[in-house]
Enzyme design. Structure first.
Site, PDB file in Angstrom:
ATOM      1  N   LYS A   1       4.017  10.339   7.970  1.00 37.95           N
ATOM      2  CA  LYS A   1       3.716   9.889   9.337  1.00 37.95           C
ATOM      3  C   LYS A   1       4.651  10.487  10.399  1.00 37.95           C
ATOM      4  CE  LYS A   1       0.862   6.246   7.643  1.00 37.95           C
ATOM      5  NZ  LYS A   1       0.832   5.078   6.815  1.00 37.95           N
TER       6      LYS A   1
ATOM      7  N   TYR B   1       0.854  -1.199   0.000  1.00 36.59           N
ATOM      8  CA  TYR B   1       0.000   0.000   0.000  1.00 36.59           C
ATOM      9  C   TYR B   1       0.883   1.240   0.000  1.00 36.59           C
ATOM     10  CZ  TYR B   1      -3.473   3.491   1.301  1.00 36.59           C
ATOM     11  OH  TYR B   1      -4.286   4.600   1.321  1.00 36.59           O
TER      12      TYR B   1
ATOM     13  N   ASP C   1       9.337   2.886   0.008  1.00 34.15           N
ATOM     14  CA  ASP C   1       8.253   3.624   0.650  1.00 34.15           C
ATOM     15  C   ASP C   1       8.397   3.418   2.149  1.00 34.15           C
ATOM     16  OD1 ASP C   1       5.999   4.676   1.743  1.00 34.15           O
ATOM     17  OD2 ASP C   1       4.608   3.735   0.326  1.00 34.15           O
TER      18      ASP C   1
HETATM   19  C1  LIG Z   1       0.290   5.433   5.324  1.00 31.42           C
HETATM   20  C2  LIG Z   1       1.081   5.032   4.147  1.00 31.42           C
HETATM   21  C3  LIG Z   1       1.010   5.731   2.940  1.00 31.42           C
HETATM   22  C4  LIG Z   1       0.007   6.819   2.705  1.00 31.42           C
HETATM   23  O1  LIG Z   1       0.230   7.935   3.487  1.00 31.42           O
HETATM   24  P1  LIG Z   1      -1.000   8.991   3.657  1.00 31.42           P
HETATM   25  O2  LIG Z   1      -0.400  10.082   4.471  1.00 31.42           O
HETATM   26  O3  LIG Z   1      -2.085   8.237   4.329  1.00 31.42           O
HETATM   27  O4  LIG Z   1      -1.370   9.412   2.285  1.00 31.42           O
HETATM   28  C5  LIG Z   1       1.853   5.370   1.931  1.00 31.42           C
HETATM   29  N1  LIG Z   1       2.722   4.348   2.078  1.00 31.42           N
HETATM   30  C6  LIG Z   1       2.821   3.648   3.209  1.00 31.42           C
HETATM   31  C7  LIG Z   1       3.817   2.552   3.320  1.00 31.42           C
HETATM   32  C8  LIG Z   1       1.997   3.956   4.281  1.00 31.42           C
HETATM   33  O5  LIG Z   1       2.064   3.215   5.388  1.00 31.42           O
END
Ligand SMILES: *Cc1c(COP(=O)(O)O)cnc(C)c1O
Length: 461
Positions: free
Chosen positions: A296, A173, A268
């Site tokens: 985050k 994701y 990511d």
């Molecule tokens: C949470 C998350 C995202 C998306 O971040 P948002 O701030 O919710 O758009 C993308 N990649 C990973 C691995 C995530 O855990």
């Protein structure tokens, strides 16, 4: 008649009192009554009543909770119920809710203004702190969410390589980026199909999906498409199918395949950055990506995202270069201050050692609960990210296909017992739980005790 009246009057009185006293005892008011009332209103105003799908609790058969406040490891709903929280806003709150230093930094900034549409020195400070921690992030661009970071990194990778294809992992994701909302095709290395209406096939036609931890699949995709591949994007430690770590040598092999084909490797680290190690999964595992996506924790609970990496690649981003990307609120001073304060506290203390101790305590405890109840569970963890998978026979989950075999009815029951007992975990089997620096040994032990009851209940589903 008077005689009857003399009998009737007390009888009526008695009956009235009896009914009244019965009324007092029944019916019990739901302990979630205020949340339920708000959710009913919210569903009229917002799709599913929420601003992001996982908050609806739909998949575990409950209504959404409405939250009043958070403090340290605890979150308190509008009905006044307090929970030990392992959602932690899905990762950002590594210091716990309402950390006083973060609050003070944001309050101080807001007294000077909340957004300028011009540069502020706090962007430089946070950028320098991130580069210090992650040397591979030579230059960085701040955005407003993880989704935006990934979307921009893909554009940059394509701009840099002049190629179109992106390789991603099944179940990985990366936010709700169009081209990455794909399901694998029938073969191991076929072009993906949109997993949501509203995304044209032409957008996902440039996305190839492989299974995580499946090196032959990665080799095959490079043999077939190597010269057309702009980038491989992966969570270095999967967190959005639940916690799944890479097998020894897997990320190193991806690194080599990318290099040989002239493709970029994008990590990511929106979830893992500053979570699993002070220098992210790349520091923990010793594999260096070309580009890194962050979010985050670097925003300390305020909306933020960032992408960064090699100087020669980042210098293509506008206005230094031709790859366009912009944002009204990007590098927002409130978010920068929350991020700077969070990263500073992470540097100055032994937080990562303490998180490891807490993580191990919870892992061991959940495993013992599983044994005590004969409940098949695979507890998978990296530092303060942990997922108990209700997998068949409790076998290890290595990728998305494995995660899909988990018993979701058992998980739902497990969730409900925890919730009713005062422990909040993410309402999905396919999520990581997050431990914060504010969680105490007592919190974790209470969680383990309740988890044993919850597993016993899950076994009866
Ligand atoms: C949470 C998350 C995202 C998306 O971040 P948002 O701030 O919710 O758009 C993308 N990649 C990973 C691995 C995530 O855990």
């Amino acid at each position: 008649m008077p005689l009857l009246g003399r009998f009737l009057q007390p009888a009526i009185l008695f009956a009235a009192c009896y009914t009244l006293s019965m009324k007092k005892k029944t019916p019990p008011v739901s302990r979630y009554a205020k949340s339920e009332a708000l959710f009913a209103k919210a569903r009229d105003l917002m799709p599913g009543g929420v601003s992001s799908p996982v908050r609806s609790f739909k998949s575990v058969g409950r209504d959404a909770l409405f939250i009043q406040s958070g403090e340290g490891p605890a979150i308190i709903d509008v009905d006044g119920n307090s929970y030990i929280d392992y959602v932690m806003s899905y990762g950002p709150l590594i210091l716990g809710h309402s950390h006083p230093a973060v609050q003070a930094a944001v309050a101080k900034q807001i007294s000077h203004g909340s957004s300028f549409g011009c540069c502020s020195a706090s962007e430089i400070e946070l950028a320098a702190m991130i580069r210090q921690a992650m040397p591979a992030v030579e230059m960085i661009r701040f955005v407003n969410s993880g989704t935006e970071a990934v979307m921009s990194a893909l554009r940059l990778a394509r701009g840099f390589t002049g190629r179109s294809l992106i390789v991603k992992m099944a179940g990985g994701y990366h936010g709700h980026v169009d081209s990455l909302l794909v399901q694998a095709g029938s073969g191991a290395t076929t072009h993906g199909h949109p997993s949501s209406p509203g995304i044209p096939e032409s957008v996902t036609a440039n996305t190839l999906v492989i299974a995580f931890n499946d090196l032959p699949a990665a080799q095959e995709v490079f043999t077939k498409f190597g010269p057309q591949i702009a980038a491989v994007i992966t969570e270095p430690i999967m967190g959005n199918i639940g916690v799944v770590t890479p097998q020894a040598g897997y990320l190193e092999a991806l690194r080599k395949l990318c290099e040989a084909a002239g493709a970029l490797l994008i990590f990511d680290e929106v979830m893992t950055g500053f979570r699993v190690h002070p220098s992210g999964a790349q520091g923990l595992l010793g594999v260096t990506p070309d580009l890194t996506c962050l979010g985050k924790i670097i925003g300390g609970g305020l909306p933020v995202g960032a992408y960064g990496g090699r100087r020669d690649i980042m210098n293509l981003v506008s206005p230094a270069g031709p790859v366009y990307q912009a944002g009204t609120l990007s590098g927002n001073p409130l978010a920068m201050q929350a991020g700077i304060t969070t990263l500073r506290l992470l540097q100055e203390t032994d937080i990562y050692q303490r998180l490891e101790v807490s993580g191990k305590l919870l892992e061991d405890g959940l495993q013992q609960s599983a044994q005590a109840t004969s409940c098949p569970v695979s507890v998978q963890r990296c530092g303060s990210m942990i997922t108990p998978f209700f997998s068949p026979g409790g076998t290890a989950v290595k990728n998305y296909a494995d995660a899909l075999t988990c018993d979701q009815a058992a998980f739902a029951k497990f969730f409900q017992v925890l919730l009713d007992g005062g422990v909040l975990i993410p309402p999905s089997q396919f999520e990581a739980w997050f431990i914060s620096a504010a969680h105490t040994e007592k919190d974790i032990k209470k969680t383990i005790t309740l988890a044993e009851q919850a597993m016993r209940a899950a076994m009866r589903t």
